[in-house]
Scaffold this motif. Structure first.
Motif, short mmCIF file in Angstrom:
data_model
loop_
_atom_site.label_atom_id
_atom_site.label_comp_id
_atom_site.label_asym_id
_atom_site.label_seq_id
_atom_site.Cartn_x
_atom_site.Cartn_y
_atom_site.Cartn_z
N ILE A 11 0.79 -0.77 -0.32
CA ILE A 11 0.31 -0.04 0.11
C ILE A 11 1.18 1.40 -0.10
CG2 ILE A 11 -2.04 1.34 1.84
CD1 ILE A 11 -2.28 -1.76 2.33
N LYS A 14 -0.40 -1.34 -4.84
CA LYS A 14 -0.39 -2.42 -5.08
C LYS A 14 -1.72 -2.80 -5.54
CE LYS A 14 2.83 -5.05 -6.57
NZ LYS A 14 3.84 -6.75 -6.64
N SER A 15 -2.16 -1.45 -3.73
CA SER A 15 -3.74 -1.47 -3.25
C SER A 15 -3.66 -0.36 -2.00
CB SER A 15 -3.40 -3.21 -1.86
OG SER A 15 -4.33 -3.43 -1.47
N ASP A 16 -4.68 -0.09 -1.87
CA ASP A 16 -5.16 1.05 -0.96
C ASP A 16 -5.40 0.81 0.42
OD1 ASP A 16 -7.67 0.42 -0.81
OD2 ASP A 16 -7.87 2.04 -2.98
N SER A 19 -8.55 -1.12 1.82
CA SER A 19 -8.69 -2.45 1.87
C SER A 19 -8.90 -3.48 2.57
CB SER A 19 -7.72 -3.29 1.09
OG SER A 19 -6.04 -3.44 1.20
N CYS A 134 -2.27 -7.52 -0.66
CA CYS A 134 -2.62 -6.81 -1.60
C CYS A 134 -3.31 -7.75 -2.97
CB CYS A 134 -1.44 -6.27 -2.36
SG CYS A 134 0.26 -7.68 -3.35
N GLU A 135 -3.59 -9.24 -2.59
CA GLU A 135 -4.08 -9.91 -3.81
C GLU A 135 -5.03 -10.38 -3.39
OE1 GLU A 135 -0.89 -12.95 -5.54
OE2 GLU A 135 0.12 -10.70 -6.48
N GLY A 136 -5.43 -10.21 -2.25
CA GLY A 136 -6.67 -10.92 -1.39
C GLY A 136 -6.59 -11.98 -1.24
#
Length: 155
Positions: A11, A14-16, A19, A134-136
Protein backbone atom coordinates in the motif's frame (compact mmCIF):
# COMPACT_ATOMS: atom_id res chain seq x y z
CA UNK A 1 -6.06 -16.70 20.87
CA UNK A 2 -6.82 -15.61 17.29
CA UNK A 3 -4.00 -14.19 15.21
CA UNK A 4 -4.38 -12.35 11.90
CA UNK A 5 -1.49 -13.05 9.52
CA UNK A 6 -0.86 -10.58 6.68
CA UNK A 7 2.02 -9.90 4.35
CA UNK A 8 2.81 -8.03 1.16
CA UNK A 9 0.27 -5.24 1.54
CA UNK A 10 2.06 -3.03 -1.00
CA UNK A 11 0.00 0.00 0.00
CA UNK A 12 -0.33 2.40 -1.87
CA UNK A 13 1.35 0.79 -4.89
CA UNK A 14 -0.80 -2.34 -5.51
CA UNK A 15 -3.59 -1.71 -3.01
CA UNK A 16 -4.97 1.04 -0.78
CA UNK A 17 -5.58 1.65 2.90
CA UNK A 18 -9.33 1.04 2.44
CA UNK A 19 -8.60 -2.63 1.63
CA UNK A 20 -7.74 -3.10 5.33
CA UNK A 21 -11.32 -2.09 6.23
CA UNK A 22 -12.42 -5.53 4.98
CA UNK A 23 -10.76 -7.10 8.05
CA UNK A 24 -12.47 -7.16 11.43
CA UNK A 25 -9.53 -6.27 13.66
CA UNK A 26 -11.69 -6.59 16.77
CA UNK A 27 -11.95 -10.33 16.11
CA UNK A 28 -8.19 -10.83 16.66
CA UNK A 29 -5.91 -10.80 19.68
CA UNK A 30 -2.70 -10.30 17.69
CA UNK A 31 -1.46 -9.48 14.20
CA UNK A 32 1.59 -11.01 12.52
CA UNK A 33 2.68 -8.53 9.80
CA UNK A 34 5.38 -9.91 7.53
CA UNK A 35 6.64 -6.93 5.60
CA UNK A 36 6.20 -5.14 2.29
CA UNK A 37 3.93 -2.69 4.04
CA UNK A 38 5.60 0.00 1.88
CA UNK A 39 4.32 3.22 3.50
CA UNK A 40 4.85 4.29 7.13
CA UNK A 41 1.23 5.51 7.39
CA UNK A 42 0.04 1.92 6.93
CA UNK A 43 2.26 0.75 9.79
CA UNK A 44 0.91 3.59 11.96
CA UNK A 45 -2.66 2.56 11.10
CA UNK A 46 -2.03 -1.09 12.05
CA UNK A 47 -0.26 -0.14 15.28
CA UNK A 48 -3.40 1.75 16.32
CA UNK A 49 -5.71 -1.26 15.98
CA UNK A 50 -6.85 -3.28 19.02
CA UNK A 51 -4.72 -6.40 18.43
CA UNK A 52 -1.09 -6.54 19.54
CA UNK A 53 1.08 -6.06 16.44
CA UNK A 54 4.21 -8.14 15.79
CA UNK A 55 5.89 -6.99 12.58
CA UNK A 56 9.03 -7.36 10.48
CA UNK A 57 10.13 -5.31 7.48
CA UNK A 58 10.26 -6.44 3.86
CA UNK A 59 12.42 -5.48 0.92
CA UNK A 60 9.86 -2.97 -0.44
CA UNK A 61 9.44 -1.07 2.83
CA UNK A 62 10.51 2.53 3.10
CA UNK A 63 13.38 3.85 5.20
CA UNK A 64 11.13 4.74 8.14
CA UNK A 65 9.64 1.24 8.39
CA UNK A 66 13.04 -0.43 8.15
CA UNK A 67 14.29 1.75 10.99
CA UNK A 68 11.33 0.86 13.24
CA UNK A 69 10.96 -2.87 12.59
CA UNK A 70 13.35 -5.82 12.90
CA UNK A 71 14.40 -8.07 10.02
CA UNK A 72 13.14 -11.13 11.91
CA UNK A 73 11.25 -11.75 15.11
CA UNK A 74 11.19 -14.68 17.52
CA UNK A 75 8.15 -15.14 19.79
CA UNK A 76 7.04 -17.69 22.35
CA UNK A 77 3.25 -18.02 22.69
CA UNK A 78 1.62 -20.90 24.59
CA UNK A 79 4.95 -22.76 24.64
CA UNK A 80 5.16 -22.53 20.83
CA UNK A 81 8.33 -21.08 19.37
CA UNK A 82 7.42 -18.87 16.41
CA UNK A 83 9.65 -17.13 13.88
CA UNK A 84 8.52 -14.23 11.70
CA UNK A 85 10.53 -13.15 8.66
CA UNK A 86 9.67 -11.54 5.33
CA UNK A 87 11.56 -13.96 3.08
CA UNK A 88 13.59 -11.73 0.76
CA UNK A 89 16.73 -12.81 2.62
CA UNK A 90 17.02 -15.91 0.38
CA UNK A 91 16.00 -14.32 -2.91
CA UNK A 92 12.83 -16.22 -3.80
CA UNK A 93 11.89 -17.00 -0.17
CA UNK A 94 13.18 -20.55 0.26
CA UNK A 95 11.73 -21.84 3.57
CA UNK A 96 14.48 -24.40 4.19
CA UNK A 97 17.06 -21.61 4.05
CA UNK A 98 14.91 -19.10 5.96
CA UNK A 99 14.68 -21.51 8.92
CA UNK A 100 18.45 -21.15 9.39
CA UNK A 101 18.03 -17.43 10.17
CA UNK A 102 16.54 -18.34 13.55
CA UNK A 103 19.54 -20.38 14.81
CA UNK A 104 17.22 -22.51 16.96
CA UNK A 105 14.41 -25.00 16.65
CA UNK A 106 11.05 -23.31 16.06
CA UNK A 107 7.56 -24.81 15.91
CA UNK A 108 6.17 -22.37 13.34
CA UNK A 109 7.84 -20.15 10.75
CA UNK A 110 5.71 -17.47 9.15
CA UNK A 111 7.00 -15.65 6.06
CA UNK A 112 5.82 -13.75 2.98
CA UNK A 113 7.58 -12.26 -0.05
CA UNK A 114 6.67 -14.92 -2.64
CA UNK A 115 2.97 -13.93 -2.91
CA UNK A 116 2.23 -17.66 -2.73
CA UNK A 117 -0.20 -18.85 -0.07
CA UNK A 118 0.89 -22.13 1.51
CA UNK A 119 1.11 -24.19 4.67
CA UNK A 120 3.06 -27.40 5.14
CA UNK A 121 5.68 -28.97 7.38
CA UNK A 122 9.46 -29.27 7.19
CA UNK A 123 10.57 -31.91 9.69
CA UNK A 124 8.77 -30.78 12.88
CA UNK A 125 8.30 -27.13 11.88
CA UNK A 126 5.05 -25.79 10.45
CA UNK A 127 5.59 -23.39 7.56
CA UNK A 128 3.04 -20.67 6.77
CA UNK A 129 2.91 -18.10 4.02
CA UNK A 130 -0.38 -16.15 4.14
CA UNK A 131 0.01 -15.02 0.54
CA UNK A 132 -0.17 -11.42 -0.61
CA UNK A 133 -2.77 -9.20 1.03
CA UNK A 134 -2.66 -6.92 -2.03
CA UNK A 135 -4.11 -9.92 -3.91
CA UNK A 136 -6.73 -10.59 -1.22
CA UNK A 137 -4.92 -13.41 0.59
CA UNK A 138 -4.31 -13.72 4.32
CA UNK A 139 -4.36 -16.31 7.10
CA UNK A 140 -5.63 -16.88 10.61
CA UNK A 141 -4.00 -18.84 13.40
CA UNK A 142 -5.88 -20.17 16.37
CA UNK A 143 -3.49 -20.87 19.19
CA UNK A 144 -3.84 -22.00 22.79
CA UNK A 145 -2.35 -24.65 25.08
CA UNK A 146 -3.71 -27.53 23.00
CA UNK A 147 -4.45 -26.09 19.52
CA UNK A 148 -2.37 -24.70 16.69
CA UNK A 149 -4.75 -24.38 13.75
CA UNK A 150 -4.04 -22.46 10.55
CA UNK A 151 -6.59 -21.28 8.00
CA UNK A 152 -5.65 -19.87 4.59
CA UNK A 153 -8.24 -17.24 3.62
CA UNK A 154 -9.26 -14.88 0.81
CA UNK A 155 -11.14 -11.60 0.98
Amino acid sequence: MKILVISDLHIPIKSDLKSLDKLNFGFYDQIFLLGDIVDIEVLNYLENQKPILHAVYGNMDDFYIKNRLPEKLYLELFDKKIGLIHGHQTGRAIPEKLLKYFNKKIDLMVFGHSHYQEKYEIEDTLILNPGAFCEGEYAEIELNDSILEIKLLHL
